[in-house]
Design a protein around this motif. Structure first.
Motif, PDB file in Angstrom:
ATOM      1  N   TYR A  24     -16.604  -1.580  -1.323  1.00 28.34           N
ATOM      2  CA  TYR A  24     -15.449  -2.573  -0.585  1.00 28.34           C
ATOM      3  C   TYR A  24     -16.446  -3.397   0.156  1.00 28.34           C
ATOM      4  N   THR A  25     -15.549  -4.572   0.588  1.00 25.90           N
ATOM      5  CA  THR A  25     -15.967  -5.368   1.452  1.00 25.90           C
ATOM      6  C   THR A  25     -14.793  -5.396   2.599  1.00 25.90           C
ATOM      7  N   ALA A  26     -15.101  -5.272   3.888  1.00 25.25           N
ATOM      8  CA  ALA A  26     -14.101  -5.246   5.061  1.00 25.25           C
ATOM      9  C   ALA A  26     -14.131  -6.432   5.829  1.00 25.25           C
ATOM     10  N   PHE A  27     -13.019  -6.862   6.296  1.00 29.11           N
ATOM     11  CA  PHE A  27     -12.499  -7.833   7.223  1.00 29.11           C
ATOM     12  C   PHE A  27     -12.632  -9.381   6.377  1.00 29.11           C
ATOM     13  N   SER A  28     -12.449  -9.274   4.948  1.00 24.52           N
ATOM     14  CA  SER A  28     -12.241 -10.154   4.214  1.00 24.52           C
ATOM     15  C   SER A  28     -11.281  -9.914   2.937  1.00 24.52           C
ATOM     16  N   ALA A  29     -10.735 -10.845   2.431  1.00 25.43           N
ATOM     17  CA  ALA A  29      -9.836 -10.398   1.343  1.00 25.43           C
ATOM     18  C   ALA A  29     -10.587 -11.182   0.061  1.00 25.43           C
ATOM     19  N   ALA A  37     -19.383  -2.158   2.220  1.00 22.84           N
ATOM     20  CA  ALA A  37     -19.458  -0.758   2.579  1.00 22.84           C
ATOM     21  C   ALA A  37     -19.508   0.255   1.374  1.00 22.84           C
ATOM     22  N   GLY A  38     -20.011   1.125   1.194  1.00 21.84           N
ATOM     23  CA  GLY A  38     -19.790   2.242   0.090  1.00 21.84           C
ATOM     24  C   GLY A  38     -18.788   2.988   0.708  1.00 21.84           C
ATOM     25  N   VAL A  39     -18.085   3.618  -0.283  1.00 24.40           N
ATOM     26  CA  VAL A  39     -17.031   4.913   0.276  1.00 24.40           C
ATOM     27  C   VAL A  39     -17.006   5.844  -0.841  1.00 24.40           C
ATOM     28  N   VAL A  40     -17.629   7.108  -0.422  1.00 24.76           N
ATOM     29  CA  VAL A  40     -17.488   8.165  -1.232  1.00 24.76           C
ATOM     30  C   VAL A  40     -15.996   9.072  -0.711  1.00 24.76           C
ATOM     31  N   GLY A 287      -1.503  -0.516  29.663  1.00 24.11           N
ATOM     32  CA  GLY A 287      -1.518   0.690  29.653  1.00 24.11           C
ATOM     33  C   GLY A 287      -2.204   1.677  28.759  1.00 24.11           C
ATOM     34  N   ASP A 288      -2.995   0.953  28.020  1.00 18.12           N
ATOM     35  CA  ASP A 288      -3.564   2.010  26.827  1.00 18.12           C
ATOM     36  C   ASP A 288      -5.239   1.282  26.805  1.00 18.12           C
ATOM     37  N   SER A 289      -6.205   2.066  27.237  1.00 13.96           N
ATOM     38  CA  SER A 289      -7.510   1.660  27.308  1.00 13.96           C
ATOM     39  C   SER A 289      -8.284   1.706  26.095  1.00 13.96           C
ATOM     40  N   ARG A 290      -7.741   2.215  24.819  1.00 16.07           N
ATOM     41  CA  ARG A 290      -8.216   2.096  23.575  1.00 16.07           C
ATOM     42  C   ARG A 290      -8.111   0.796  22.945  1.00 16.07           C
ATOM     43  N   VAL A 291      -8.891   0.424  22.078  1.00 17.93           N
ATOM     44  CA  VAL A 291      -9.040  -0.915  21.465  1.00 17.93           C
ATOM     45  C   VAL A 291      -8.747  -0.949  20.141  1.00 17.93           C
ATOM     46  N   ARG A 292      -7.601  -1.692  19.493  1.00 21.32           N
ATOM     47  CA  ARG A 292      -7.384  -1.696  18.075  1.00 21.32           C
ATOM     48  C   ARG A 292      -8.064  -2.837  17.563  1.00 21.32           C
ATOM     49  N   VAL A 293      -8.679  -2.672  16.119  1.00 14.93           N
ATOM     50  CA  VAL A 293      -9.191  -3.496  15.471  1.00 14.93           C
ATOM     51  C   VAL A 293      -8.691  -3.474  13.957  1.00 14.93           C
ATOM     52  N   SER A 294      -8.399  -4.796  13.504  1.00 10.16           N
ATOM     53  CA  SER A 294      -7.424  -4.991  12.184  1.00 10.16           C
ATOM     54  C   SER A 294      -8.213  -5.842  11.438  1.00 10.16           C
ATOM     55  N   GLY A 295      -8.202  -5.563  10.044  1.00 11.29           N
ATOM     56  CA  GLY A 295      -8.566  -6.299   9.026  1.00 11.29           C
ATOM     57  C   GLY A 295      -8.112  -5.988   7.634  1.00 11.29           C
ATOM     58  N   THR A 296      -8.464  -7.022   6.767  1.00 10.34           N
ATOM     59  CA  THR A 296      -8.173  -6.479   5.479  1.00 10.34           C
ATOM     60  C   THR A 296      -9.444  -5.957   4.577  1.00 10.34           C
ATOM     61  N   ALA A 297      -9.190  -5.638   3.508  1.00 14.30           N
ATOM     62  CA  ALA A 297     -10.437  -5.244   2.806  1.00 14.30           C
ATOM     63  C   ALA A 297     -10.134  -5.395   1.271  1.00 14.30           C
TER      64      ALA A 297
END
Length: 301
Positions: A24-29, A37-40, A287-297
């Motif tokens: 798959y490729t991530a962060f692009s349609a 990336a390889g995915v098993v 109020g939330d220290s965590r970071v969110r990252v979004s994208g397509t694949a």
């Protein structure tokens, strides 16, 4: 082992010879953009050496390996253990391979929430369908930033062949963490970023000494738009085209330095200079220290 349709990566051992590796490729349609990336999807029969061999044979910056969740998982059918290998070594966390894995799972099991246990900690991911495409949002582990030793910054600049004057003074060099450590450097101009040509072995040696995974090189186009490049020599890869773990770390860095607000949505453009354009969305919430990252694949044939 359950065989999922994909392209086989044979390393010569009985277990890995039947292992199916999805690509798959991530962060692009577009399969020609983003970061491959390889995915098993079933790595239950693989040991560390076999996973490393498969990652090296696939040749992408990372390959993700999925196994059963911890015994105390609240939703076993939506929870997994996830590990990441570059062609040279295991990586504690990889954002783009997490996005790729999540979209692959959503194609099989439907959109929704997944929980991954990684070496860095627990990473929840939500996958939704939007305009006919699946879009994943990962939530990082607890991030932090720390000072970078001046001698290490000087050596990084020497390896990059960047004069100190080419740094943006608004972006002081720091180490940022959101699952993996990254040395963040700000470029003063887009031209400086576009002309990346560095000493692979010298930078790799420094990164191993510092314990960092990539070196995010950042140029700010506007209040919420950034352009990024990520050398990754410690993984055996000259450059990562789109880097989710570094994007999460960068979001933490920008917030900690007061360069963006606590409530912000940022657009990161990466891969343009490699001919593999990708777009990452980074979200910070009050109020939330965590970071969110979004994208397509997108599936690579």
């Amino acid at each position: 082992m359950t065989i999922i349709d994909g392209t086989a990566a044979s390393t010569g051992s009985p277990a890995s010879a039947t292992t199916e590796v999805l690509r798959y490729t991530a962060f692009s349609a577009d399969p020609a953009g983003g970061n491959p990336a390889g995915v098993v999807l079933d790595a239950s029969g693989l040991d560390d050496a076999e996973m490393l061999r498969i990652a090296a044979e696939v040749g992408y910056s990372e390959t993700a390996f999925l196994t059963a969740p911890p015994e105390d998982a609240a939703e076993p059918d939506r929870s997994f253990t996830l590990r990441f290998f570059s062609p040279l070594a295991e990586v504690s966390f990889c954002g783009h391979a997490t996005v790729a894995t999540s979209v692959a799972l959503a194609e099989l099991r439907g959109p929704g929430d997944f929980v991954f246990t990684t070496r860095a900690g627990t990473v929840p991911v939500s996958v939704v369908e939007h305009d006919g495409a699946l879009r994943a949002t990962l939530t990082s582990v607890e991030p932090h930033t720390e000072e970078a030793a001046p001698e290490d910054v000087a050596e990084a600049l020497a390896a990059l062949d960047w004069p100190a004057a080419d740094l943006d003074p608004a972006f002081p060099p720091r180490i940022a963490y959101a699952g993996a450590r990254h040395l963040v450097l700000g470029a003063a101009t887009r031209k400086r970023l576009a002309e990346l040509d560095y000493d692979f072995d010298r930078l790799a040696a420094l990164m191993q000494k510092m314990g960092v995974t990539t070196v995010p090189l950042v140029w700010r186009e506007s209040e919420s738009v950034f352009h990024v490049r990520n050398p990754f020599p410690v993984g055996g890869v000259v450059e990562d085209p789109a880097t989710g773990a570094a994007a999460a770390a960068l979001g933490a860095y920008l917030r900690d330095r007061g360069l963006v607000g606590d409530d912000a949505t940022l657009a990161l453009h990466q891969g343009d200079d490699l001919g593999r354009p990708g777009r990452l969305e980074v979200t910070l919430r009050p109020g939330d220290s965590r970071v969110r990252v979004s994208g397509t694949a997108a599936r690579i044939a």
